[in-house]
Design a protein around this motif. Structure first.
Motif, PDB file in Angstrom:
ATOM      1  N   ALA A 240      61.593  32.237  43.394  1.00 48.10           N
ATOM      2  CA  ALA A 240      60.828  31.285  44.430  1.00 48.10           C
ATOM      3  C   ALA A 240      59.836  32.350  45.399  1.00 48.10           C
ATOM      4  N   TRP A 241      59.097  32.010  45.641  1.00 51.21           N
ATOM      5  CA  TRP A 241      57.658  33.459  46.587  1.00 51.21           C
ATOM      6  C   TRP A 241      57.615  34.282  45.308  1.00 51.21           C
ATOM      7  N   ALA A 242      57.464  34.339  43.959  1.00 51.28           N
ATOM      8  CA  ALA A 242      56.391  35.088  43.173  1.00 51.28           C
ATOM      9  C   ALA A 242      55.419  34.875  43.759  1.00 51.28           C
ATOM     10  N   GLU A 243      54.827  33.708  44.219  1.00 54.78           N
ATOM     11  CA  GLU A 243      53.465  34.137  44.195  1.00 54.78           C
ATOM     12  C   GLU A 243      52.603  34.218  45.123  1.00 54.78           C
ATOM     13  N   ASP A 244      53.157  35.331  45.386  1.00 55.59           N
ATOM     14  CA  ASP A 244      52.518  35.445  46.649  1.00 55.59           C
ATOM     15  C   ASP A 244      52.571  37.010  46.519  1.00 55.59           C
ATOM     16  N   PHE A 245      51.946  37.197  45.052  1.00 58.92           N
ATOM     17  CA  PHE A 245      52.056  38.457  44.422  1.00 58.92           C
ATOM     18  C   PHE A 245      50.954  38.567  43.159  1.00 58.92           C
ATOM     19  N   TRP A 246      50.961  36.688  43.562  1.00 62.01           N
ATOM     20  CA  TRP A 246      50.324  36.641  41.725  1.00 62.01           C
ATOM     21  C   TRP A 246      49.341  37.045  42.158  1.00 62.01           C
ATOM     22  N   ALA A 247      47.833  37.645  41.213  1.00 60.89           N
ATOM     23  CA  ALA A 247      46.505  37.544  41.476  1.00 60.89           C
ATOM     24  C   ALA A 247      46.195  36.766  40.452  1.00 60.89           C
ATOM     25  N   PHE A 306      52.475  29.351  52.309  1.00 54.05           N
ATOM     26  CA  PHE A 306      53.151  28.468  51.275  1.00 54.05           C
ATOM     27  C   PHE A 306      52.110  27.851  49.941  1.00 54.05           C
ATOM     28  N   GLY A 307      52.529  28.794  48.727  1.00 58.51           N
ATOM     29  CA  GLY A 307      50.923  28.635  47.600  1.00 58.51           C
ATOM     30  C   GLY A 307      49.618  29.200  47.685  1.00 58.51           C
ATOM     31  N   ARG A 308      48.938  29.400  46.900  1.00 53.36           N
ATOM     32  CA  ARG A 308      48.467  30.270  46.793  1.00 53.36           C
ATOM     33  C   ARG A 308      46.705  29.774  46.619  1.00 53.36           C
ATOM     34  N   TYR A 309      46.264  30.487  47.204  1.00 46.60           N
ATOM     35  CA  TYR A 309      44.492  29.647  46.771  1.00 46.60           C
ATOM     36  C   TYR A 309      43.646  30.174  45.828  1.00 46.60           C
ATOM     37  N   ALA A 310      43.200  29.761  45.064  1.00 47.35           N
ATOM     38  CA  ALA A 310      42.501  30.476  43.827  1.00 47.35           C
ATOM     39  C   ALA A 310      41.411  28.890  43.474  1.00 47.35           C
ATOM     40  N   PHE A 311      40.466  30.474  42.341  1.00 47.30           N
ATOM     41  CA  PHE A 311      39.062  29.982  42.132  1.00 47.30           C
ATOM     42  C   PHE A 311      39.377  30.158  40.565  1.00 47.30           C
ATOM     43  N   LEU A 312      38.315  29.177  40.185  1.00 56.60           N
ATOM     44  CA  LEU A 312      38.295  29.963  38.463  1.00 56.60           C
ATOM     45  C   LEU A 312      37.792  30.921  38.011  1.00 56.60           C
ATOM     46  N   GLY A 313      37.923  31.875  36.730  1.00 55.93           N
ATOM     47  CA  GLY A 313      38.409  32.709  36.182  1.00 55.93           C
ATOM     48  C   GLY A 313      36.901  32.768  36.391  1.00 55.93           C
ATOM     49  N   GLY A 314      36.185  34.157  36.023  1.00 54.80           N
ATOM     50  CA  GLY A 314      34.498  34.323  36.115  1.00 54.80           C
ATOM     51  C   GLY A 314      33.990  34.252  34.801  1.00 54.80           C
ATOM     52  N   ARG A 315      34.453  33.893  33.553  1.00 50.38           N
ATOM     53  CA  ARG A 315      34.103  34.234  32.674  1.00 50.38           C
ATOM     54  C   ARG A 315      33.996  32.159  32.139  1.00 50.38           C
ATOM     55  N   VAL A 328      51.366  28.911  31.787  1.00 45.20           N
ATOM     56  CA  VAL A 328      50.897  29.289  32.568  1.00 45.20           C
ATOM     57  C   VAL A 328      51.472  30.583  32.226  1.00 45.20           C
ATOM     58  N   GLU A 329      50.462  31.550  32.381  1.00 42.77           N
ATOM     59  CA  GLU A 329      51.707  32.843  32.361  1.00 42.77           C
ATOM     60  C   GLU A 329      51.106  34.018  33.609  1.00 42.77           C
ATOM     61  N   VAL A 330      51.284  34.694  34.352  1.00 43.02           N
ATOM     62  CA  VAL A 330      50.568  36.037  35.032  1.00 43.02           C
ATOM     63  C   VAL A 330      49.787  37.057  34.164  1.00 43.02           C
ATOM     64  N   THR A 331      49.370  37.052  34.331  1.00 43.71           N
ATOM     65  CA  THR A 331      48.429  38.119  34.033  1.00 43.71           C
ATOM     66  C   THR A 331      48.068  38.879  34.790  1.00 43.71           C
ATOM     67  N   ARG A 332      48.438  39.155  36.106  1.00 45.08           N
ATOM     68  CA  ARG A 332      48.220  40.140  37.198  1.00 45.08           C
ATOM     69  C   ARG A 332      48.678  39.559  37.913  1.00 45.08           C
ATOM     70  N   ARG A 333      48.672  40.955  38.577  1.00 44.25           N
ATOM     71  CA  ARG A 333      49.789  40.951  40.167  1.00 44.25           C
ATOM     72  C   ARG A 333      49.441  41.704  40.993  1.00 44.25           C
ATOM     73  N   ASN A 334      49.610  41.418  42.454  1.00 39.47           N
ATOM     74  CA  ASN A 334      48.780  42.149  43.360  1.00 39.47           C
ATOM     75  C   ASN A 334      50.586  42.979  43.992  1.00 39.47           C
ATOM     76  N   ALA A 335      50.335  44.551  43.828  1.00 37.97           N
ATOM     77  CA  ALA A 335      51.521  45.617  44.597  1.00 37.97           C
ATOM     78  C   ALA A 335      52.036  44.944  45.908  1.00 37.97           C
ATOM     79  N   GLU A 336      50.649  44.524  46.386  1.00 34.45           N
ATOM     80  CA  GLU A 336      50.869  43.553  47.863  1.00 34.45           C
ATOM     81  C   GLU A 336      50.762  42.639  48.619  1.00 34.45           C
ATOM     82  N   ARG A 337      50.926  41.826  49.393  1.00 34.36           N
ATOM     83  CA  ARG A 337      50.523  40.427  49.361  1.00 34.36           C
ATOM     84  C   ARG A 337      49.057  40.521  49.971  1.00 34.36           C
ATOM     85  N   THR A 338      48.569  39.579  49.351  1.00 34.68           N
ATOM     86  CA  THR A 338      47.048  38.974  50.508  1.00 34.68           C
ATOM     87  C   THR A 338      47.091  39.029  51.945  1.00 34.68           C
TER      88      THR A 338
END
Length: 345
Positions: A240-247, A306-315, A328-338
């Motif tokens: 729970a709340w792992a998405e805080d760091f999803w990039a 609660f939740g994360r805003y997102a954009f479509l990947g550039g390519r 769904v796979e997390v392919t990049r994480r932030n070290a700190e919260r945005t």
């Protein structure tokens, strides 16, 4: 993890529509938040946004997209689930509805300048028949607008997709080009949004929702639709709340989303969707309970996340298709919260 639900909101603020699959482009799920309602202030004629936090009766309007109507065009059929308006018409007695063309003919509509969260846009008024129908049910003078070929700038830096950060270091210049209509470097060289709050997509996790239910609400059931996400993931293999760091997320074989900012929450979470009013009891305390330990974004320190805003990947400039059940796979994480930095919001 897998995609467990998809939602589109053709008219901002009203109930969402669940989907089994969705076409996703740079501005989010196709048809998402292309329409919006505004209250016309009685004394000044100024426009006030109509959303759940200020107009909880939004919860009583259920849209449905109907393909291939009598004239061959798709429509949004909006059904009002509340009591018929006082002094209503005969058709109001059994739950009346209004049909809105999904893609209106712009040549027949009058332009109007609107603003949402400090990001202005040119839009189009749908006309008197729509305004009267919504006005009678909200109880205030209301207009329905369509974004059409208008577009809103993405403000701040942290909410922009990674590919745009280089050109957006000084975001005032691109914002000015939106307002003046002189965009540089091609039609879509600078990210823009429709009537979504601050980004095209909102991603939420069922693992975090379960924690809200079990720990913060003491077992009280709160539904995911109250959080108004576009993409819901089941949260399997993630705490729970792992998405805080999803990039970045990969959906399916190669489709990617860039997650750029936290979704900070308001009193819309406390609305009773059955009555269109602030809920009573524990259902009316969802925001308060979240504030206990979810005020984790230093850029908006009084609002829980609660939740994360997102954009479509550039390519994926031409869009992708996502379906319920996709991996769904997390392919990049932030070290700190945005950190939230949308100006004045």
């Amino acid at each position: 993890m897998k995609v467990s639900a998809l939602y589109v909101y053709p008219i901002k603020g009203l109930r969402g529509i669940g989907l089994e699959s969705a076409e996703i482009g740079p501005q989010g799920i196709r048809h998402d938040r292309r329409f919006m309602l505004y209250e016309v202030q009685a004394t000044t004629s100024a426009l006030k946004k109509i959303q759940l936090d200020t107009h909880p009766a939004c919860a009583l309007f259920q849209p449905q997209i109907v393909s291939g109507s009598q004239n061959g065009d798709s429509e949004i059929v909006v059904r009002f689930l509340g009591d018929p308006p006082q002094n209503g018409r005969p058709e109001d007695e059994n739950g009346d509805s209004m049909s809105v063309p999904l893609e209106p003919n712009l040549s027949t509509l009058d332009k109007i300048e609107v603003d949402l969260h400090g990001s202005p846009a040119s839009a189009y008024r749908m006309g008197d028949s729509y305004d009267v129908w919504f006005s009678r049910r909200f109880g205030v003078q209301t207009i329905l607008v369509y974004l059409g070929d208008g577009r809103r700038a993405v403000l701040g830096n942290t909410l922009l997709p990674k590919a745009a950060l280089g050109q957006q270091r000084g975001w005032i210049t691109p914002l000015s080009s939106y307002i003046s209509g002189t965009r540089q470097g091609g039609e879509d060289s600078t990210p823009w949004i429709a009537f979504s709050d601050v980004a095209p997509l909102l991603v939420a996790s069922e693992s975090s929702l379960q924690d809200v239910r079990d720990r913060l609400l003491g077992g009280h059931l709160v539904e995911m639709y109250k959080f108004r996400p576009n993409i819901v993931v089941d949260g399997q293999s993630e705490d729970a709340w792992a998405e805080d760091f999803w990039a970045e997320l990969r959906i399916g074989a190669e489709n990617t989303l860039q997650l750029t900012g936290n979704c900070v929450r308001c009193v819309s979470l406390n609305v009773d969707y059955k009555t269109g009013k602030p809920a009573e009891g524990e259902e009316g305390n969802v925001l308060k309970r979240l504030m206990k330990d979810r005020r984790v974004d230093t850029g908006s320190k009084w609002s829980p996340v609660f939740g994360r805003y997102a954009f479509l990947g550039g390519r994926h400039s031409k869009g992708i298709t996502v379906a319920v059940g996709d991996g769904v796979e997390v392919t990049r994480r932030n070290a700190e919260r945005t950190v939230w930095d949308w100006p004045d919001l």
